[in-house]
Write a protein that holds these residues in place. Structure first.
Motif, PDB file in Angstrom:
ATOM      1  N   LEU A  24       0.814  -1.219   0.000  1.00  0.00           N
ATOM      2  CA  LEU A  24       0.000   0.000   0.000  1.00  0.00           C
ATOM      3  C   LEU A  24       0.847   1.268   0.000  1.00  0.00           C
ATOM      4  CD1 LEU A  24      -2.836  -0.878   2.543  1.00  0.00           C
ATOM      5  CD2 LEU A  24      -2.881  -1.035   0.054  1.00  0.00           C
ATOM      6  N   LEU A  25       2.131   1.130   0.268  1.00  0.00           N
ATOM      7  CA  LEU A  25       2.981   2.297   0.426  1.00  0.00           C
ATOM      8  C   LEU A  25       3.686   2.628  -0.878  1.00  0.00           C
ATOM      9  CD1 LEU A  25       4.560   1.513   3.898  1.00  0.00           C
ATOM     10  CD2 LEU A  25       2.452   2.740   3.376  1.00  0.00           C
ATOM     11  N   ASP A  26       3.505   3.860  -1.353  1.00  0.00           N
ATOM     12  CA  ASP A  26       4.211   4.275  -2.555  1.00  0.00           C
ATOM     13  C   ASP A  26       5.650   4.632  -2.197  1.00  0.00           C
ATOM     14  OD1 ASP A  26       4.288   7.384  -2.100  1.00  0.00           O
ATOM     15  OD2 ASP A  26       2.230   6.776  -1.709  1.00  0.00           O
ATOM     16  N   ALA A  27       6.490   4.719  -3.211  1.00  0.00           N
ATOM     17  CA  ALA A  27       7.924   4.919  -2.985  1.00  0.00           C
ATOM     18  C   ALA A  27       8.277   6.355  -2.637  1.00  0.00           C
ATOM     19  CB  ALA A  27       8.703   4.479  -4.231  1.00  0.00           C
ATOM     20  N   SER A  28       7.360   7.279  -2.878  1.00  0.00           N
ATOM     21  CA  SER A  28       7.659   8.700  -2.668  1.00  0.00           C
ATOM     22  C   SER A  28       6.543   9.368  -1.879  1.00  0.00           C
ATOM     23  CB  SER A  28       7.842   9.405  -4.023  1.00  0.00           C
ATOM     24  OG  SER A  28       8.881   8.811  -4.759  1.00  0.00           O
ATOM     25  N   SER A 121      -0.693   8.131   0.388  1.00  0.00           N
ATOM     26  CA  SER A 121      -2.086   8.211  -0.038  1.00  0.00           C
ATOM     27  C   SER A 121      -2.438   6.973  -0.846  1.00  0.00           C
ATOM     28  CB  SER A 121      -2.312   9.467  -0.890  1.00  0.00           C
ATOM     29  OG  SER A 121      -2.008  10.640  -0.149  1.00  0.00           O
ATOM     30  N   VAL A 122      -3.612   6.405  -0.555  1.00  0.00           N
ATOM     31  CA  VAL A 122      -4.025   5.186  -1.250  1.00  0.00           C
ATOM     32  C   VAL A 122      -5.544   5.189  -1.371  1.00  0.00           C
ATOM     33  CG1 VAL A 122      -4.099   3.890   0.934  1.00  0.00           C
ATOM     34  CG2 VAL A 122      -3.831   2.661  -1.235  1.00  0.00           C
ATOM     35  N   TRP A 123      -6.024   4.649  -2.478  1.00  0.00           N
ATOM     36  CA  TRP A 123      -7.463   4.531  -2.692  1.00  0.00           C
ATOM     37  C   TRP A 123      -7.884   3.116  -2.327  1.00  0.00           C
ATOM     38  CZ3 TRP A 123     -10.591   8.520  -3.644  1.00  0.00           C
ATOM     39  CH2 TRP A 123     -11.927   8.248  -3.967  1.00  0.00           C
ATOM     40  N   GLY A 125     -11.337   0.851  -1.951  1.00  0.00           N
ATOM     41  CA  GLY A 125     -12.774   0.813  -2.191  1.00  0.00           C
ATOM     42  C   GLY A 125     -13.264   2.141  -2.714  1.00  0.00           C
ATOM     43  N   GLU A 126     -14.223   2.738  -2.011  1.00  0.00           N
ATOM     44  CA  GLU A 126     -14.807   3.999  -2.457  1.00  0.00           C
ATOM     45  C   GLU A 126     -14.181   5.227  -1.786  1.00  0.00           C
ATOM     46  OE1 GLU A 126     -18.979   3.694  -1.781  1.00  0.00           O
ATOM     47  OE2 GLU A 126     -19.284   2.156  -3.310  1.00  0.00           O
ATOM     48  N   ASP A 127     -13.158   5.009  -0.965  1.00  0.00           N
ATOM     49  CA  ASP A 127     -12.605   6.113  -0.187  1.00  0.00           C
ATOM     50  C   ASP A 127     -11.112   6.276  -0.419  1.00  0.00           C
ATOM     51  OD1 ASP A 127     -14.699   7.344   1.583  1.00  0.00           O
ATOM     52  OD2 ASP A 127     -14.964   5.247   2.169  1.00  0.00           O
ATOM     53  N   GLY A 128     -10.673   7.535  -0.379  1.00  0.00           N
ATOM     54  CA  GLY A 128      -9.258   7.836  -0.358  1.00  0.00           C
ATOM     55  C   GLY A 128      -8.767   7.870   1.086  1.00  0.00           C
ATOM     56  N   TRP A 129      -7.681   7.169   1.356  1.00  0.00           N
ATOM     57  CA  TRP A 129      -7.096   7.101   2.692  1.00  0.00           C
ATOM     58  C   TRP A 129      -5.707   7.718   2.669  1.00  0.00           C
ATOM     59  CZ3 TRP A 129      -9.004   4.278   7.121  1.00  0.00           C
ATOM     60  CH2 TRP A 129     -10.258   3.678   6.915  1.00  0.00           C
ATOM     61  N   VAL A 130      -5.276   8.239   3.824  1.00  0.00           N
ATOM     62  CA  VAL A 130      -3.880   8.601   4.016  1.00  0.00           C
ATOM     63  C   VAL A 130      -3.359   7.799   5.196  1.00  0.00           C
ATOM     64  CG1 VAL A 130      -4.083  10.894   3.015  1.00  0.00           C
ATOM     65  CG2 VAL A 130      -4.404  10.611   5.472  1.00  0.00           C
ATOM     66  N   ILE A 131      -2.099   7.404   5.107  1.00  0.00           N
ATOM     67  CA  ILE A 131      -1.461   6.618   6.155  1.00  0.00           C
ATOM     68  C   ILE A 131      -0.250   7.402   6.630  1.00  0.00           C
ATOM     69  CG2 ILE A 131      -0.338   4.440   6.722  1.00  0.00           C
ATOM     70  CD1 ILE A 131      -2.033   3.294   4.286  1.00  0.00           C
ATOM     71  N   ASP A 132      -0.284   7.798   7.890  1.00  0.00           N
ATOM     72  CA  ASP A 132       0.770   8.615   8.481  1.00  0.00           C
ATOM     73  C   ASP A 132       1.676   7.760   9.355  1.00  0.00           C
ATOM     74  OD1 ASP A 132      -0.236  10.889   7.297  1.00  0.00           O
ATOM     75  OD2 ASP A 132      -1.321  11.571   9.082  1.00  0.00           O
ATOM     76  N   THR A 133       2.970   7.790   9.064  1.00  0.00           N
ATOM     77  CA  THR A 133       3.975   7.121   9.882  1.00  0.00           C
ATOM     78  C   THR A 133       4.779   8.204  10.584  1.00  0.00           C
ATOM     79  OG1 THR A 133       4.112   5.274   8.325  1.00  0.00           O
ATOM     80  CG2 THR A 133       5.943   5.543   9.874  1.00  0.00           C
ATOM     81  N   ILE A 157     -14.000  -0.504   6.769  1.00  0.00           N
ATOM     82  CA  ILE A 157     -12.771  -0.337   7.530  1.00  0.00           C
ATOM     83  C   ILE A 157     -11.783  -1.428   7.135  1.00  0.00           C
ATOM     84  CG2 ILE A 157     -11.758  -0.225   9.837  1.00  0.00           C
ATOM     85  CD1 ILE A 157     -14.532   0.613  10.867  1.00  0.00           C
ATOM     86  N   PRO A 158     -10.627  -1.077   6.596  1.00  0.00           N
ATOM     87  CA  PRO A 158      -9.651  -2.089   6.182  1.00  0.00           C
ATOM     88  C   PRO A 158      -9.208  -2.971   7.348  1.00  0.00           C
ATOM     89  CG  PRO A 158      -9.083   0.070   5.297  1.00  0.00           C
ATOM     90  CD  PRO A 158     -10.176   0.294   6.292  1.00  0.00           C
ATOM     91  N   SER A 159      -8.802  -4.174   7.038  1.00  0.00           N
ATOM     92  CA  SER A 159      -8.435  -5.132   8.072  1.00  0.00           C
ATOM     93  C   SER A 159      -7.212  -4.711   8.876  1.00  0.00           C
ATOM     94  CB  SER A 159      -8.184  -6.508   7.437  1.00  0.00           C
ATOM     95  OG  SER A 159      -7.151  -6.435   6.479  1.00  0.00           O
ATOM     96  N   PHE A 160      -6.353  -3.860   8.290  1.00  0.00           N
ATOM     97  CA  PHE A 160      -5.148  -3.448   9.025  1.00  0.00           C
ATOM     98  C   PHE A 160      -5.444  -2.384  10.077  1.00  0.00           C
ATOM     99  CE2 PHE A 160      -5.117  -0.995   5.006  1.00  0.00           C
ATOM    100  CZ  PHE A 160      -5.152   0.300   5.503  1.00  0.00           C
TER     101      PHE A 160
END
Length: 212
Positions: A24-28, A121-123, A125-133, A157-160
């Motif tokens: 799910l994580l992009d390189a940039s 940032s990842v899409w 299903g029907e929603d755009g999500w952001v994942i903050d580390t 809600i994603p399983s993670f």
């Protein structure tokens, strides 16, 4: 800020993540460093600077917020000042204005308590999500967030996503600036093990994905 008739309000739900699928994580990802000039009981004044794309960055507790800012200062391309009110079950007042980047950089350097993180940032299903580390004193916190132009109801809600943080004031960025997660992470893990996961039940029906 919403442009769908709700004025200066944001609508989001946030979740605590332990094991994030690497695919799910992009390189940039984006790098965000923000400074809180006021953070008190949900009220906040924040200056945020952002480098929209960074590569090869590995976050560790030893890499503090100011060091990250200086390492990528020449890559900063966005800056804004934001006024926020307390969260109320996924709804929060937020008024934002863009700033000159050079001014924003100096304000973050000179300002209050800082928070730094990468944002993917990842899409889903029907929603755009952001994942903050989170970096520095807030490592190893990872938070997944979904935002809409109106209340975030009937969410898949994603399983993670282990448990919901939306109504837990300890996990707002302004609270984390003053009381970083790294200093109480073991206590939270113990609390989570004892109490189990929790999800808001007041925003429609939650659809929980099962792990593959």
């Amino acid at each position: 800020m919403s442009d769908t008739g709700y004025g200066d309000f944001e609508f989001e739900r946030r979740f605590w993540v332990r094991d994030l699928p690497r695919e799910l994580l992009d390189a940039s990802p984006a790098l965000i460093v923000q400074s809180y000039f006021l953070a008190d009981e949900g009220y906040a004044i924040r200056v945020r600077v952002q480098a929209s794309s960074v590569t090869g960055l590995v976050l560790t507790p030893a890499l503090d917020e100011l060091a990250l800012l200086e390492a990528y200062a020449d890559r900063i391309d966005l800056c804004a000042i934001t006024v926020k009110g307390p969260m109320n079950e996924g709804t929060r007042y937020e008024a934002e204005r863009e700033l000159d980047v050079s001014v924003g950089l100096e304000m973050v350097r000179r300002g209050g308590a800082r928070v730094a993180k990468t944002r993917h940032s990842v899409w889903l299903g029907e929603d755009g999500w952001v994942i903050d580390t989170f970096a520095g004193a807030n490592a190893p916190l990872v938070v997944a967030e979904v935002e809409r132009g109106g209340p975030v109801t009937d969410l898949t809600i994603p399983s993670f996503c282990v448990t919901e943080l939306t109504s837990d004031p300890r996990f707002s960025n302004d609270a984390l600036a003053g009381r970083p997660y790294g200093s109480w992470a073991p206590r939270y893990e113990t609390e989570l093990a004892a109490d189990g996961p929790r999800f808001l039940q007041s925003l429609g029906h939650n659809h929980r994905q099962e792990p593959e």
